[in-house]
Design a protein around this motif. Structure first.
Motif, PDB file in Angstrom:
ATOM      1  N   ASP A  85     -20.943  -7.737  -4.949  1.00 47.53           N
ATOM      2  CA  ASP A  85     -21.269  -6.321  -4.855  1.00 47.53           C
ATOM      3  C   ASP A  85     -22.337  -6.165  -3.778  1.00 47.53           C
ATOM      4  OD1 ASP A  85     -21.605  -3.569  -5.474  1.00 47.53           O
ATOM      5  OD2 ASP A  85     -23.319  -4.101  -6.739  1.00 47.53           O
ATOM      6  N   THR A  87     -24.445  -3.813  -2.986  1.00 44.01           N
ATOM      7  CA  THR A  87     -25.720  -3.250  -3.420  1.00 44.01           C
ATOM      8  C   THR A  87     -26.572  -4.305  -4.114  1.00 44.01           C
ATOM      9  OG1 THR A  87     -24.647  -1.109  -3.712  1.00 44.01           O
ATOM     10  CG2 THR A  87     -26.786  -1.396  -4.749  1.00 44.01           C
ATOM     11  N   ALA A  88     -25.993  -4.999  -5.069  1.00 42.94           N
ATOM     12  CA  ALA A  88     -26.736  -6.031  -5.803  1.00 42.94           C
ATOM     13  C   ALA A  88     -27.162  -7.166  -4.873  1.00 42.94           C
ATOM     14  CB  ALA A  88     -25.887  -6.579  -6.945  1.00 42.94           C
ATOM     15  N   LEU A  91     -30.075  -5.951  -2.573  1.00 39.04           N
ATOM     16  CA  LEU A  91     -31.342  -5.800  -3.288  1.00 39.04           C
ATOM     17  C   LEU A  91     -31.986  -7.150  -3.599  1.00 39.04           C
ATOM     18  CD1 LEU A  91     -30.556  -2.788  -5.649  1.00 39.04           C
ATOM     19  CD2 LEU A  91     -31.840  -2.804  -3.489  1.00 39.04           C
ATOM     20  N   LYS A  92     -31.175  -8.191  -3.762  1.00 38.44           N
ATOM     21  CA  LYS A  92     -31.706  -9.535  -4.009  1.00 38.44           C
ATOM     22  C   LYS A  92     -32.149 -10.213  -2.713  1.00 38.44           C
ATOM     23  CE  LYS A  92     -30.915 -10.295  -8.443  1.00 38.44           C
ATOM     24  NZ  LYS A  92     -31.900 -10.730  -9.397  1.00 38.44           N
ATOM     25  N   GLU A 119     -28.101   3.762  -1.990  1.00 41.44           N
ATOM     26  CA  GLU A 119     -29.218   3.091  -2.677  1.00 41.44           C
ATOM     27  C   GLU A 119     -30.352   2.781  -1.700  1.00 41.44           C
ATOM     28  OE1 GLU A 119     -31.502   1.346  -5.639  1.00 41.44           O
ATOM     29  OE2 GLU A 119     -29.664   2.516  -5.868  1.00 41.44           O
TER      30      GLU A 119
END
Length: 170
Positions: A85, A87-88, A91-92, A119
């Motif tokens: 994904d 987005t995930a 963000l990581k 996001e």
């Protein structure tokens, strides 16, 4: 005579030694083969070590922690993993980048990248955000009419989300 001359004419240097030994009835043939092996071993010892002989050491956790420290970090990020994904994953991984480091994310579909774009915009995590389709369509131009070529190449397509990381403390 004759066998040695034929071998020399054919350019078989090692064969000459073997042939001479066979004509003389001695064991020079085995010495010739052993001499060839010794020459090959000598050549291998004389060769300098190439680039491939040096192994690149794996990054230690301390190296990664030092690179991910504030005011320091990785200089860029390219993410092309359709199974993740976006987005995930962003963000990581974005906190591991240096401030204002560029990043690019590729995906087959536009929807996951659009969600990641939203996001990043809402959290002010990145600037200079861009979502585009890097596919070039060729056009056929004829007198009085122009239209796109209707054939496509397999595997072409996808979408790219790009921008520059801005850490929250910047």
């Amino acid at each position: 005579g004759g066998a040695a001359a034929a071998a020399a004419t054919a350019g078989l240097g090692a064969g000459v030694e073997v042939a001479k030994g066979a004509e003389q009835g001695g064991n020079a043939g085995t010495e010739g083969a052993g001499g060839l092996e010794q020459q090959q071993q000598q050549l291998q010892r004389e060769r300098p070590e190439g680039r491939r002989s040096h192994r690149i050491a794996a990054a230690t956790p301390e190296d990664i922690a030092a690179l991910a420290a504030p005011n320091r970090g990785f200089t860029s990020l390219i993410l092309a993993a359709p199974a993740l994904d976006p987005t995930a994953a962003l963000l990581k991984m974005l906190p591991l980048l240096a401030p204002s480091a560029p990043f690019a994310v590729w995906s087959y579909a536009v929807q996951p990248l659009a969600e990641a774009l939203e996001e990043l915009r809402s959290t002010h995590t990145a600037v200079n955000l861009s979502l585009h389709e890097p596919w070039l369509r060729q056009h056929q131009v004829l007198p009085g009419r122009t239209h796109p070529t209707m054939t496509t190449q397999a595997g072409a397509g996808g979408y790219v989300l790009s921008g520059n990381y801005m850490p929250p403390w910047a």
